[in-house]
Scaffold this motif. Structure first.
Motif, PDB file in Angstrom:
ATOM      1  N   VAL A 263       0.833  -1.206   0.000  1.00  0.00           N
ATOM      2  CA  VAL A 263       0.000   0.000   0.000  1.00  0.00           C
ATOM      3  C   VAL A 263       0.870   1.259   0.000  1.00  0.00           C
ATOM      4  CG1 VAL A 263      -1.702   1.322   1.302  1.00  0.00           C
ATOM      5  CG2 VAL A 263      -1.931  -1.158   1.123  1.00  0.00           C
ATOM      6  N   ALA A 264       1.958   1.245   0.783  1.00  0.00           N
ATOM      7  CA  ALA A 264       2.826   2.420   0.876  1.00  0.00           C
ATOM      8  C   ALA A 264       3.574   2.711  -0.413  1.00  0.00           C
ATOM      9  CB  ALA A 264       3.823   2.232   2.018  1.00  0.00           C
ATOM     10  N   THR A 265       3.731   1.699  -1.278  1.00  0.00           N
ATOM     11  CA  THR A 265       4.496   1.892  -2.520  1.00  0.00           C
ATOM     12  C   THR A 265       3.617   1.932  -3.766  1.00  0.00           C
ATOM     13  OG1 THR A 265       4.905  -0.515  -2.528  1.00  0.00           O
ATOM     14  CG2 THR A 265       6.633   0.898  -1.639  1.00  0.00           C
TER      15      THR A 265
ATOM     16  N   MET B 248       0.170   6.525  -3.872  1.00  0.00           N
ATOM     17  CA  MET B 248       0.743   6.889  -2.571  1.00  0.00           C
ATOM     18  C   MET B 248       2.106   7.552  -2.745  1.00  0.00           C
ATOM     19  SD  MET B 248      -1.623   6.041  -0.537  1.00  0.00           S
ATOM     20  CE  MET B 248      -3.022   4.918  -0.338  1.00  0.00           C
ATOM     21  N   GLN B 249       2.886   7.044  -3.672  1.00  0.00           N
ATOM     22  CA  GLN B 249       4.198   7.649  -3.911  1.00  0.00           C
ATOM     23  C   GLN B 249       4.065   9.044  -4.511  1.00  0.00           C
ATOM     24  OE1 GLN B 249       7.717   5.422  -4.817  1.00  0.00           O
ATOM     25  NE2 GLN B 249       6.516   3.593  -5.314  1.00  0.00           N
TER      26      GLN B 249
ATOM     27  N   PHE C  95       1.590  11.047  -3.923  1.00  0.00           N
ATOM     28  CA  PHE C  95       1.170  11.879  -2.796  1.00  0.00           C
ATOM     29  C   PHE C  95       2.372  12.250  -1.930  1.00  0.00           C
ATOM     30  CE2 PHE C  95      -0.542  12.007   1.657  1.00  0.00           C
ATOM     31  CZ  PHE C  95      -1.171  13.237   1.543  1.00  0.00           C
ATOM     32  N   ALA C  96       3.260  11.286  -1.710  1.00  0.00           N
ATOM     33  CA  ALA C  96       4.470  11.535  -0.921  1.00  0.00           C
ATOM     34  C   ALA C  96       5.389  12.521  -1.637  1.00  0.00           C
ATOM     35  CB  ALA C  96       5.201  10.225  -0.651  1.00  0.00           C
TER      36      ALA C  96
ATOM     37  N   MET D 215       4.763   8.169   3.342  1.00  0.00           N
ATOM     38  CA  MET D 215       4.816   6.732   3.064  1.00  0.00           C
ATOM     39  C   MET D 215       4.912   5.949   4.369  1.00  0.00           C
ATOM     40  SD  MET D 215       7.388   6.678  -0.228  1.00  0.00           S
ATOM     41  CE  MET D 215       7.408   4.890  -0.291  1.00  0.00           C
TER      42      MET D 215
ATOM     43  N   ILE E 142       1.460   6.055   6.032  1.00  0.00           N
ATOM     44  CA  ILE E 142       0.523   5.145   5.359  1.00  0.00           C
ATOM     45  C   ILE E 142       0.768   3.699   5.797  1.00  0.00           C
ATOM     46  CG2 ILE E 142      -0.102   4.164   3.116  1.00  0.00           C
ATOM     47  CD1 ILE E 142       0.558   7.024   1.975  1.00  0.00           C
TER      48      ILE E 142
END
Length: 334
Positions: free
Chosen positions: A93-95, A99-100, A102-103, A111, A114
């Motif tokens: 989910v973090a990668t 999400m990336q 957004f980061a 990240m 999350i």
């Protein structure tokens, strides 16, 4: 000096100390020292070098963080088979590209947030199902193990998701005072776990819950809510472990954390935490993790097969359980 109730004989203070947590942790220290001596005798300077010590600690760090959360759950009378799968799900989910992105627009710390949120969320689901749904912990967390791994595979499309943010990778692969950042994270989590278990009401309630659930309820402890938070802690440590493995591998994948829950449980049991609950220490868990990590390093240094290593681990686990049973019978007689 105290008097034994059954025999009426005087028991020296040193003997009482050795029969408690201090004695059990001393046994772990001696076991670790024996493995170190064997490693030094068979591999020489390559084993005793500072670089190799840091390698051992780095290898122990991820399972070590998972084991801290597992310690709380087992002391509280539960079990969590899902932490490895939750760790894999959090890494995926973090990668995810969204999400990336957004980061990238904010900061790579998002990240981390999350991954921790996914871990805590999964842990809370486990806790709610077990505490309020009254599902046996083994079955509830087994269901989460399967579901989290399946969801991770769907989200990742059975692909490996690479991390584009170099700042994230650089930080987690960096060092502070010559010590890897992953080791510092493990040390921080272990320290926080020790304080929470030994210096707070939450820790005392956890021990009481695992020792006698009904007595804990009669003492005014909200058993259901406390159980839910224990699994949330296990989920939090799974999220932290996901961040750590993302830093080590620079990629998220559904295969991260495969069978990690078994390594964590083994380390906790070898560290002296009673599987039935009600007794355990963070210090013992740390030693349990280091024993397995050092043993693995000795096998690698001597080019021994992983099959033999697994046999050795199995023997250690059985020995630890037998010792637990012996201590439990002695405590019952007392």
């Amino acid at each position: 000096m105290t008097t034994d109730i059954q025999t009426g004989s005087t028991v020296p203070a040193w003997r009482r100390a050795l029969s408690g947590p201090v004695g059990r942790n001393l046994g772990l220290v001696l076991a670790l020292a024996l493995i170190v001596i064997i490693g030094a005798a068979t591999s020489g300077d390559s084993f005793t070098s500072v670089n190799n010590v840091l390698v051992i600690l780095r290898q122990a760090s991820i399972i070590g963080v998972l084991s801290i959360g597992m310690t709380f759950v087992i002391i509280g009378g539960g079990i969590d088979l899902s932490v490895g799968s939750v760790m894999g799900l959090a890494s995926v989910v973090a990668t995810l590209s969204v999400m990336q992105n957004f980061a990238d627009r904010t900061h790579w710390v998002m990240m981390v947030v999350i991954a921790l949120a996914v871990g805590i969320g999964a842990g809370l689901i486990n806790g709610v199902v077990i505490a309020y749904g009254k599902v046996v912990a083994f079955m509830a967390t087994l269901a989460m193990l399967v579901a989290a791994r399946g969801l991770a595979e769907i989200l990742a499309g059975r692909r490996t998701l690479t991390i584009d943010d170099r700042g994230f990778v650089k930080f987690l692969n960096g060092d502070f005072l010559g010590v890897d950042m992953l080791i510092w994270i493990f040390a921080f989590v272990a320290g926080a776990g020790w304080v929470l278990l030994n210096r707070t009401t939450f820790g005392r309630r956890t021990v009481a819950l695992g020792g006698n659930r009904e007595a804990a309820r009669l003492a005014g402890i909200n058993v259901k809510r406390h159980t839910m938070w224990l699994y949330a802690i296990a989920g939090l440590t799974a999220g932290i472990a996901a961040v750590m493995i993302l830093g080590r591998t620079t990629a998220g994948t559904s295969t991260h954390g495969t069978l990690a829950e078994l390594d964590a449980i083994a380390a906790v049991v070898v560290g002296g935490t009673l599987l039935a609950g009600g007794r355990g220490t963070i210090t013992g868990t740390v030693f349990g993790v280091l024993i397995f990590a050092t043993l693995s390093n000795v096998f690698v240094q001597n080019n021994l097969s992983s099959s033999v290593q697994n046999i050795a681990k199995g023997i250690i686990i059985v020995a630890a359980v037998l010792l637990q049973q012996r201590f439990a019978r002695r405590d019952a007689r007392s």
